[in-house]
Scaffold this motif. Sequence first.
Motif, PDB file in Angstrom:
ATOM      1  N   GLY A   1       0.861  -1.187   0.000  1.00 11.93           N
ATOM      2  CA  GLY A   1       0.000   0.000   0.000  1.00 11.93           C
ATOM      3  C   GLY A   1       0.887   1.224   0.000  1.00 11.93           C
ATOM      4  N   THR A   2       0.366   2.336  -0.485  1.00 16.77           N
ATOM      5  CA  THR A   2       1.118   3.591  -0.350  1.00 16.77           C
ATOM      6  C   THR A   2       0.374   4.459   0.655  1.00 16.77           C
ATOM      7  OG1 THR A   2      -0.074   4.474  -2.237  1.00 16.77           O
ATOM      8  CG2 THR A   2       2.122   3.593  -2.659  1.00 16.77           C
ATOM      9  N   HIS A   3       1.168   5.080   1.533  1.00 11.47           N
ATOM     10  CA  HIS A   3       0.546   5.767   2.664  1.00 11.47           C
ATOM     11  C   HIS A   3       1.472   6.897   3.095  1.00 11.47           C
ATOM     12  CE1 HIS A   3      -1.661   6.280   6.384  1.00 11.47           C
ATOM     13  NE2 HIS A   3      -2.517   5.351   5.985  1.00 11.47           N
TER      14      HIS A   3
ATOM     15  N   MET B   1      -3.613   1.933  -3.767  1.00 12.51           N
ATOM     16  CA  MET B   1      -3.512   3.393  -3.693  1.00 12.51           C
ATOM     17  C   MET B   1      -4.761   3.964  -3.004  1.00 12.51           C
ATOM     18  SD  MET B   1      -0.617   3.852  -5.356  1.00 12.51           S
ATOM     19  CE  MET B   1      -0.592   5.631  -5.287  1.00 12.51           C
ATOM     20  N   GLY B   2      -4.557   5.005  -2.186  1.00 11.38           N
ATOM     21  CA  GLY B   2      -5.658   5.546  -1.392  1.00 11.38           C
ATOM     22  C   GLY B   2      -6.468   6.619  -2.106  1.00 11.38           C
ATOM     23  N   ASN B   3      -7.629   6.859  -1.560  1.00  8.72           N
ATOM     24  CA  ASN B   3      -8.542   7.904  -2.054  1.00  8.72           C
ATOM     25  C   ASN B   3      -7.870   9.291  -1.983  1.00  8.72           C
ATOM     26  OD1 ASN B   3     -10.468  10.083  -0.563  1.00  8.72           O
ATOM     27  ND2 ASN B   3     -11.518   9.130  -2.276  1.00  8.72           N
ATOM     28  N   GLU B   4      -8.246  10.145  -2.948  1.00  9.31           N
ATOM     29  CA  GLU B   4      -7.614  11.462  -3.080  1.00  9.31           C
ATOM     30  C   GLU B   4      -7.691  12.300  -1.792  1.00  9.31           C
ATOM     31  OE1 GLU B   4      -9.741  10.215  -5.356  1.00  9.31           O
ATOM     32  OE2 GLU B   4      -9.233  10.832  -7.392  1.00  9.31           O
ATOM     33  N   GLN B   5      -8.853  12.265  -1.119  1.00 14.06           N
ATOM     34  CA  GLN B   5      -8.985  13.121   0.062  1.00 14.06           C
ATOM     35  C   GLN B   5      -8.513  12.421   1.336  1.00 14.06           C
ATOM     36  OE1 GLN B   5     -11.867  13.336  -2.161  1.00 14.06           O
ATOM     37  NE2 GLN B   5     -10.762  15.132  -2.898  1.00 14.06           N
ATOM     38  N   GLN B   6      -8.903  11.151   1.468  1.00 13.31           N
ATOM     39  CA  GLN B   6      -8.723  10.497   2.768  1.00 13.31           C
ATOM     40  C   GLN B   6      -7.568   9.509   2.832  1.00 13.31           C
ATOM     41  OE1 GLN B   6     -12.697   9.037   3.016  1.00 13.31           O
ATOM     42  NE2 GLN B   6     -13.420  11.130   2.812  1.00 13.31           N
TER      43      GLN B   6
ATOM     44  N   ARG C   1       6.240   4.640   1.408  1.00 14.34           N
ATOM     45  CA  ARG C   1       6.118   6.095   1.243  1.00 14.34           C
ATOM     46  C   ARG C   1       7.095   6.576   0.188  1.00 14.34           C
ATOM     47  NH1 ARG C   1       7.740  10.211   5.350  1.00 14.34           N
ATOM     48  NH2 ARG C   1       7.911   8.429   6.741  1.00 14.34           N
ATOM     49  N   ILE C   2       6.657   7.555  -0.573  1.00 17.38           N
ATOM     50  CA  ILE C   2       7.525   8.230  -1.545  1.00 17.38           C
ATOM     51  C   ILE C   2       8.045   9.479  -0.834  1.00 17.38           C
ATOM     52  CG2 ILE C   2       7.630   9.327  -3.813  1.00 17.38           C
ATOM     53  CD1 ILE C   2       4.969   7.750  -4.491  1.00 17.38           C
ATOM     54  N   PRO C   3       9.344   9.548  -0.592  1.00 19.71           N
ATOM     55  CA  PRO C   3       9.867  10.709   0.133  1.00 19.71           C
ATOM     56  C   PRO C   3       9.579  12.012  -0.622  1.00 19.71           C
ATOM     57  CG  PRO C   3      11.548   9.012  -0.133  1.00 19.71           C
ATOM     58  CD  PRO C   3      10.403   8.610  -0.995  1.00 19.71           C
ATOM     59  N   GLN C   4       9.302  13.048   0.088  1.00 20.26           N
ATOM     60  CA  GLN C   4       9.021  14.349  -0.541  1.00 20.26           C
ATOM     61  C   GLN C   4       9.859  15.447   0.107  1.00 20.26           C
ATOM     62  OE1 GLN C   4       4.231  13.519  -0.996  1.00 20.26           O
ATOM     63  NE2 GLN C   4       4.909  15.597  -0.621  1.00 20.26           N
ATOM     64  N   ALA C   5      10.120  16.505  -0.661  1.00 24.05           N
ATOM     65  CA  ALA C   5      10.687  17.726  -0.107  1.00 24.05           C
ATOM     66  C   ALA C   5       9.661  18.835  -0.387  1.00 24.05           C
ATOM     67  CB  ALA C   5      12.014  18.040  -0.781  1.00 24.05           C
TER      68      ALA C   5
ATOM     69  N   SER D   1       1.231  15.998  -0.107  1.00 26.29           N
ATOM     70  CA  SER D   1       1.207  14.679  -0.749  1.00 26.29           C
ATOM     71  C   SER D   1       1.311  14.886  -2.250  1.00 26.29           C
ATOM     72  CB  SER D   1      -0.120  13.972  -0.435  1.00 26.29           C
ATOM     73  OG  SER D   1      -1.193  14.699  -1.014  1.00 26.29           O
ATOM     74  N   LEU D   2       1.496  13.778  -2.951  1.00 20.82           N
ATOM     75  CA  LEU D   2       1.466  13.820  -4.417  1.00 20.82           C
ATOM     76  C   LEU D   2       0.046  13.586  -4.893  1.00 20.82           C
ATOM     77  CD1 LEU D   2       4.555  11.529  -5.037  1.00 20.82           C
ATOM     78  CD2 LEU D   2       4.422  13.976  -5.518  1.00 20.82           C
ATOM     79  N   ASN D   3      -0.234  14.046  -6.092  1.00 22.98           N
ATOM     80  CA  ASN D   3      -1.488  13.702  -6.748  1.00 22.98           C
ATOM     81  C   ASN D   3      -1.542  12.178  -6.898  1.00 22.98           C
ATOM     82  OD1 ASN D   3      -2.174  12.819  -9.752  1.00 22.98           O
ATOM     83  ND2 ASN D   3      -3.688  14.329  -9.102  1.00 22.98           N
TER      84      ASN D   3
HETATM   85  N1  SAM Z   1      -4.890  13.589   2.419  1.00 18.73           N
HETATM   86  C1  SAM Z   1      -4.636  12.283   1.855  1.00 18.73           C
HETATM   87  C2  SAM Z   1      -3.967  11.367   2.871  1.00 18.73           C
HETATM   88  O1  SAM Z   1      -3.931  11.744   4.032  1.00 18.73           O
HETATM   89  O2  SAM Z   1      -3.554  10.269   2.555  1.00 18.73           O
HETATM   90  C3  SAM Z   1      -3.785  12.457   0.628  1.00 18.73           C
HETATM   91  C4  SAM Z   1      -4.088  11.424  -0.370  1.00 18.73           C
HETATM   92  S1  SAM Z   1      -3.055  11.477  -1.790  1.00 18.73           S
HETATM   93  C5  SAM Z   1      -3.634  12.875  -2.655  1.00 18.73           C
HETATM   94  C6  SAM Z   1      -3.734  10.126  -2.692  1.00 18.73           C
HETATM   95  C7  SAM Z   1      -2.957   8.867  -2.568  1.00 18.73           C
HETATM   96  O3  SAM Z   1      -1.729   8.967  -3.278  1.00 18.73           O
HETATM   97  C8  SAM Z   1      -2.569   8.442  -1.176  1.00 18.73           C
HETATM   98  O4  SAM Z   1      -3.611   7.794  -0.510  1.00 18.73           O
HETATM   99  C9  SAM Z   1      -1.419   7.504  -1.456  1.00 18.73           C
HETATM  100  O5  SAM Z   1      -1.912   6.270  -1.904  1.00 18.73           O
HETATM  101  C10 SAM Z   1      -0.734   8.209  -2.613  1.00 18.73           C
HETATM  102  N2  SAM Z   1       0.336   9.119  -2.225  1.00 18.73           N
HETATM  103  C11 SAM Z   1       0.435  10.435  -2.497  1.00 18.73           C
HETATM  104  N3  SAM Z   1       1.602  10.927  -2.061  1.00 18.73           N
HETATM  105  C12 SAM Z   1       2.272   9.904  -1.481  1.00 18.73           C
HETATM  106  C13 SAM Z   1       3.553   9.761  -0.848  1.00 18.73           C
HETATM  107  N4  SAM Z   1       4.386  10.790  -0.719  1.00 18.73           N
HETATM  108  N5  SAM Z   1       3.903   8.544  -0.409  1.00 18.73           N
HETATM  109  C14 SAM Z   1       3.080   7.484  -0.527  1.00 18.73           C
HETATM  110  N6  SAM Z   1       1.864   7.552  -1.122  1.00 18.73           N
HETATM  111  C15 SAM Z   1       1.462   8.747  -1.593  1.00 18.73           C
END
Ligand code: SAM
Length: 283
Positions: A206-208, A229-234, A249-253, A258-260
Motif C-alpha cells: 500500500g502507499t501511505h 492506492m488511497g482515495n484522493e482526500q482520505q 512512502r515516496i519521500p518528498q521535499a 502529498s502527491l497527486n
Molecule cells: N490527504 C490524503 C492522505 O492523508 O492520505 C492524501 C491522499 S493522496 C492525494 C492520494 C494517494 O496517493 C494516497 O492515498 C497515497 O496512496 C498516494 N500518495 C500520495 N503521495 C504519497 C507519498 N508521498 N507517499 C506514498 N503515497 C502517496
Amino acid sequence: MTEHENRRAVGQVKEVTSLANPLVKDIKALALKKFRDSQNAFMAEGLKLIIDALDLGWQIKTLVFAKAGRGNQAVEKVAARTVAAGGTVLEVSEKVLSAITRRDNPQMVVGVFSQKYRTLKDVRPKNGDVWVALDRVRDPGNLGTVLRTVDAVGAKGVILIGDTTDPFSLETVRATMGSVFAVPVAKATPDAFLSWRKSFPGLVVGTHLKGAVDYRSVDFSNRPVLLLMGNEQQGLPDDLANSCDKLLRIPQAGRADSLNLAVATGVMLFEIRRSALTLEDRP
Ligand code: SAM
C-alpha cells in the motif's frame, strides 16, 4: 474487408441531422452514468482509438461519423466492421456530433461500445504481474491517467474498490487516450476485495503518507505485485492499509503534503516495473 462488404455497409448507413432523433437522444444520454449503466454502453472518440478497440475485441454498438467522413476509406472500413458486428452506423451533421460529444470541434468519428468489467475471480496473477487497486478513486482525470499509465508500464489491470468514479465516463475515457480498451478493470466492494486479497499469491504493497518504508528499498521482482492506492482526500482507510504486507512512502521535499494520486501511482509503477522496462521493448 472486400469492396462488396464496404458497399453493403455504406448502404446501411442512416443519415441523421435532427437532435430529436431517438438514436441520437440515446447516445447523448450516455453522458449520464444512469444511462450508461442501463444501456451497458459508453462512448469513445477518434478513428484510431475505435480501430484499436475493434482489434482488441470490444463490441461496437453504434458508429457515428460526421459527413466529412463520407468517402474516407478508413471510416468506411470501420463502418463495414460495425455492420459486420451487428452494429448501427449513423452519418450525422456536425451539429449532432458536437451535441453528442459536448465539444465545439468534435472528432470525426465516435463509437458506442458495450461496457466490460472483469470479476476478481478472473484476476489470477503470475510471477511478474502487477495489478493496481484504487480505493474509492473520485476524479475521472486521475482514473484515466492511472489506466493510461498501467497500460504504458505493462501492468495487468486495475481493481476499483468501493464507490468510485466511472471508468466509462467520457472524461475518464478521454484521459485514458485509448488505454481503457487495453487495461482490464474489475470492481469490488471493500469486503469482497479484502477476502480476495487473502489468496493473493504475491506481495501486497500500500502507499501511505505514514508509510515507514521507502518505496525504493523493496525488491518487487519475481512475484506478483498488488499496489494499493488511497482515495484522493482520505488516503487508505485502516482496513485496507492493514491488509497490506508493507506500507510504502515516496519521500518528498518542499511544502506539498502529498502527491497527486495519479502521479504517485506513476512513480510506484515505474519503480515496480523498473527491471522489466527497457528502451528496446517497443516494436
Ligand atoms: N490527504 C490524503 C492522505 O492523508 O492520505 C492524501 C491522499 S493522496 C492525494 C492520494 C494517494 O496517493 C494516497 O492515498 C497515497 O496512496 C498516494 N500518495 C500520495 N503521495 C504519497 C507519498 N508521498 N507517499 C506514498 N503515497 C502517496
